[in-house]
Write an enzyme that holds these catalytic residues in place. Structure first.
Site, PDB file in Angstrom:
ATOM      1  N   GLU A 165      53.634 -22.036  16.461  1.00 61.47           N
ATOM      2  CA  GLU A 165      52.557 -21.903  15.694  1.00 61.47           C
ATOM      3  C   GLU A 165      52.547 -21.927  14.310  1.00 61.47           C
ATOM      4  O   GLU A 165      53.098 -21.058  13.616  1.00 61.47           O
ATOM      5  CB  GLU A 165      51.136 -21.037  16.121  1.00 61.47           C
ATOM      6  CG  GLU A 165      49.941 -21.488  15.030  1.00 61.47           C
ATOM      7  CD  GLU A 165      49.191 -21.013  15.210  1.00 61.47           C
ATOM      8  OE1 GLU A 165      47.415 -20.655  14.706  1.00 61.47           O
ATOM      9  OE2 GLU A 165      49.424 -19.095  14.999  1.00 61.47           O
ATOM     10  N   CYS A 193      46.952 -20.271  19.562  1.00 65.87           N
ATOM     11  CA  CYS A 193      47.203 -18.719  19.591  1.00 65.87           C
ATOM     12  C   CYS A 193      45.921 -18.705  20.223  1.00 65.87           C
ATOM     13  O   CYS A 193      46.177 -17.555  20.886  1.00 65.87           O
ATOM     14  CB  CYS A 193      47.254 -18.773  18.050  1.00 65.87           C
ATOM     15  SG  CYS A 193      48.093 -17.017  17.111  1.00 65.87           S
ATOM     16  N   LYS A 238      43.183 -27.099  16.266  1.00 64.47           N
ATOM     17  CA  LYS A 238      42.794 -25.339  16.815  1.00 64.47           C
ATOM     18  C   LYS A 238      41.180 -25.448  16.686  1.00 64.47           C
ATOM     19  O   LYS A 238      40.817 -25.395  16.136  1.00 64.47           O
ATOM     20  CB  LYS A 238      43.475 -24.139  15.976  1.00 64.47           C
ATOM     21  CG  LYS A 238      43.675 -22.865  16.564  1.00 64.47           C
ATOM     22  CD  LYS A 238      43.781 -21.874  15.537  1.00 64.47           C
ATOM     23  CE  LYS A 238      44.237 -20.131  15.837  1.00 64.47           C
ATOM     24  NZ  LYS A 238      45.001 -19.297  15.126  1.00 64.47           N
TER      25      LYS A 238
END
Length: 289
Positions: A131, A246, A205
């Site tokens: 990331e 994540c 995300k």
């Protein structure tokens, strides 16, 4: 008024009709004429006979169904799972690149290129980056290092490199994530490139990481980043991949969506910190398997 003998069922029916009539009447009860309908005895007998015949038919049909060899009660309680699509490869190597990020963006890009090439030389057909690999991980850096991925080329040197190297090496690349600029918004975005170098998917995300642990860590991604809105499932040369970034791994519903859509592999490029990472990262990975 002529009267007749009725059963208790008919008395309840008549009472319900009377109550309904009274409730919808616009006049006071004392001024409202009402009548209790009288059901002839022969009609009642005919109804009871037909009702008994119907009950017998239902019981007979139920018995024949239950006794049939085709009836499988275990399948009625537990419907079969949807079959997964056949993966194009049953065995392949995955290269997971760990990168130390510096303030020099060009250096970060060249470092990532070298890591991908080394993984491919060792036989990896799928390479995954971490990331935010082209920028320091901070709210101050995101706007400075952000790229217009849709514009490509000079507007997005990081994804241009991923496209070139995936095409040249004939590998699939899950390109970790980089800060993406789209209009006046910033996203934390993962790009997936196929063996032909073309962009196959782009995942923004969904779950931003906002945390405040007194004396340990405080970080609010939502100060600069905008949350994505769409799950991402992509078919590649190594199989169907569900992509998260994540903190997306924290939410099981996303993984459940990917499983229901036939994903062979879940990829969550991450940069967990050393406060919450040791507590959650491995545990959440095991929970999503």
């Amino acid at each position: 008024m002529k009267s007749s003998l009725v059963s208790s069922k008919n008395v309840r029916l008549q009472s319900a009709i009377s109550r309904s009539f009274l409730q919808h009447s616009s006049k006071p009860i004392s001024e409202t004429p009402f009548f209790i309908p009288i059901i002839p005895t022969n009609t009642i007998n005919l109804y009871n006979q037909r009702y008994q015949n119907l009950q017998f038919q239902i019981r007979s049909n139920s018995t024949s169904i239950m006794s049939s060899s085709a009836f499988k009660p275990e399948q009625a309680r537990l419907p079969p799972a949807l079959p997964l699509p056949s993966p194009p490869l049953t065995k392949f190597k995955i290269g997971i690149c760990q990168l130390a990020v510096t303030p020099d963006k060009e250096r970060n890009i060249q470092h990532a290129r070298k890591a991908i090439e080394e993984a491919a030389q060792k036989g990896a057909q799928l390479v995954v980056l971490p990331e935010i690999w082209n920028s320091p991980y901070s709210n101050d850096s995101f706007p400075v290092y952000a790229e217009d991925i849709d514009a490509g080329h000079d507007a997005s040197p990081s994804t241009a490199m991923l496209s070139e190297v995936s095409s040249r090496l004939k590998i699939t690349v899950v390109g970790g994530s980089i800060p993406e600029r789209c209009g006046d918004k910033l996203y934390n975005t993962c790009c997936v490139f196929g063996t032909d170098g073309k962009l196959k998917a782009k995942h923004r995300k969904i779950h931003l990481f906002d945390i405040d642990i007194p004396g340990k860590i405080t970080f609010m991604e939502s100060k600069t980043l905008t949350a994505g809105e769409t799950p991402t499932v992509v078919d590649t040369d190594v199989g169907r991949i569900g992509v998260g970034i994540c903190y997306d791994i924290r939410f099981q519903e996303l993984a459940m969506i990917y499983a229901s859509r036939g994903a062979h592999l879940l990829c969550y490029p991450g940069a967990f910190n050393m406060t919450t990472g040791p507590l959650h990262w491995e545990l959440l990975q095991r929970a999503r398997c």
